[in-house]
Design an enzyme around this catalytic site. Structure first.
Site, PDB file in Angstrom:
ATOM      1  N   CYS A 110       0.856  -1.184   0.000  1.00 58.33           N
ATOM      2  CA  CYS A 110       0.000   0.000   0.000  1.00 58.33           C
ATOM      3  C   CYS A 110       0.893   1.235   0.000  1.00 58.33           C
ATOM      4  O   CYS A 110       1.884   1.278   0.740  1.00 58.33           O
ATOM      5  CB  CYS A 110      -0.886  -0.012   1.243  1.00 58.33           C
ATOM      6  SG  CYS A 110      -1.923   1.450   1.402  1.00 58.33           S
ATOM      7  N   HIS A 152      -9.056  -3.573  -2.067  1.00 59.74           N
ATOM      8  CA  HIS A 152      -8.081  -2.746  -1.345  1.00 59.74           C
ATOM      9  C   HIS A 152      -8.516  -1.275  -1.359  1.00 59.74           C
ATOM     10  O   HIS A 152      -8.521  -0.610  -0.309  1.00 59.74           O
ATOM     11  CB  HIS A 152      -6.710  -2.919  -2.012  1.00 59.74           C
ATOM     12  CG  HIS A 152      -5.601  -2.152  -1.368  1.00 59.74           C
ATOM     13  ND1 HIS A 152      -4.538  -2.763  -0.746  1.00 59.74           N
ATOM     14  CD2 HIS A 152      -5.369  -0.812  -1.256  1.00 59.74           C
ATOM     15  CE1 HIS A 152      -3.718  -1.836  -0.270  1.00 59.74           C
ATOM     16  NE2 HIS A 152      -4.191  -0.640  -0.581  1.00 59.74           N
ATOM     17  N   GLU A 153      -8.917  -0.780  -2.533  1.00 58.27           N
ATOM     18  CA  GLU A 153      -9.266   0.646  -2.638  1.00 58.27           C
ATOM     19  C   GLU A 153     -10.591   0.949  -1.935  1.00 58.27           C
ATOM     20  O   GLU A 153     -10.723   1.991  -1.287  1.00 58.27           O
ATOM     21  CB  GLU A 153      -9.329   1.080  -4.113  1.00 58.27           C
ATOM     22  CG  GLU A 153      -8.017   0.919  -4.879  1.00 58.27           C
ATOM     23  CD  GLU A 153      -6.803   1.515  -4.177  1.00 58.27           C
ATOM     24  OE1 GLU A 153      -6.950   2.525  -3.457  1.00 58.27           O
ATOM     25  OE2 GLU A 153      -5.702   0.947  -4.329  1.00 58.27           O
ATOM     26  N   HIS A 156     -10.114   1.354   1.646  1.00 57.92           N
ATOM     27  CA  HIS A 156      -9.626   2.700   2.007  1.00 57.92           C
ATOM     28  C   HIS A 156     -10.792   3.670   2.197  1.00 57.92           C
ATOM     29  O   HIS A 156     -10.751   4.530   3.073  1.00 57.92           O
ATOM     30  CB  HIS A 156      -8.716   3.254   0.906  1.00 57.92           C
ATOM     31  CG  HIS A 156      -7.272   2.858   1.031  1.00 57.92           C
ATOM     32  ND1 HIS A 156      -6.535   3.055   2.177  1.00 57.92           N
ATOM     33  CD2 HIS A 156      -6.419   2.296   0.127  1.00 57.92           C
ATOM     34  CE1 HIS A 156      -5.286   2.631   1.969  1.00 57.92           C
ATOM     35  NE2 HIS A 156      -5.194   2.157   0.743  1.00 57.92           N
TER      36      HIS A 156
HETATM   37 ZN    ZN Z   1      -3.580   1.253  -0.127  1.00 61.96          ZN
END
Ligand code: ZN
Length: 198
Positions: A110, A152-153, A156
């Site tokens: 990341c 993953h995004e 976030h």
């Molecule tokens: Zn990330």
């Protein structure tokens, strides 16, 4: 414009981001922001960047996985990850749904945790309902590495980072990853690092 990337420790990375209206998305400010996010992602370089990573609590992320990045991997590694090029696009206000029960475990990194990596289990296939950068509703069905990037995004945008989902015993610095594990099948790395305790 390349923007500074916020690293772990910033509260903006740990709280849910705000939804955007269609007018918000189409505003000149947001369009400029999205262009800067593409530029920042490519400069890093990374395959995804979420607005909280540049300090903004908006539900926007950009994704792009270029053929030239994949070409740098050994072909068997790219194939194992089911990694295929993904054209540049933005996702806004995404809602993620896991398809099926298959999962995959691979090392993940990341931009907000530079120099680290760990094995992260992720769903192999997902469906994402969102708006694109033109505020049009889209449904994305993704498999393999693209599904991982989306998870993953979207994490976030909900204040979650991969360290919340990783196999913590596989967490390591990038240098040791390159030194010991980058060419090793992920299951062997997992067995060597994570099989002797919790
Ligand atoms: Zn990330």
């Amino acid at each position: 414009m390349v923007l500074p990337i916020f690293e772990a420790g910033e509260t903006v990375l740990r709280r849910p981001a705000r939804l955007l209206s269609s007018d918000d998305i189409l505003s000149a400010d947001t369009q400029t922001l999205i262009a800067a996010m593409y530029e920042t992602m490519r400069a890093a370089p990374g395959v995804g960047l979420a607005a909280p990573q540049i300090g903004l609590d908006f539900q926007i992320a950009v994704i792009e996985d270029r053929a030239e990045y994949i070409a740098k991997m050994a072909p068997d590694q790219a194939a194992a990850r089911r990694r295929e090029p993904v054209a540049a696009h933005a996702i806004v206000n995404p809602v993620l749904e896991v398809i099926g029960t298959d999962t995959a475990e691979f090392f993940e990194g990341c931009l907000s945790l530079p120099s680290f990596t760990a094995i992260v289990p992720r769903a192999l296939e997902v469906r994402v309902r969102c708006l694109n950068e033109r505020a049009e509703p889209v449904i994305i069905e993704a498999y393999g590495w693209y599904a991982r990037i989306l998870q993953h995004e979207i994490d976030h945008l909900n204040g979650t980072m991969y360290i919340d989902r990783m196999l913590s015993r596989t967490f390591m610095g990038r240098q040791n990853f390159e030194r010991y594990w980058s060419g090793v099948p992920v299951n062997d790395a997992k067995k060597a690092l994570a099989s002797h305790g919790r």
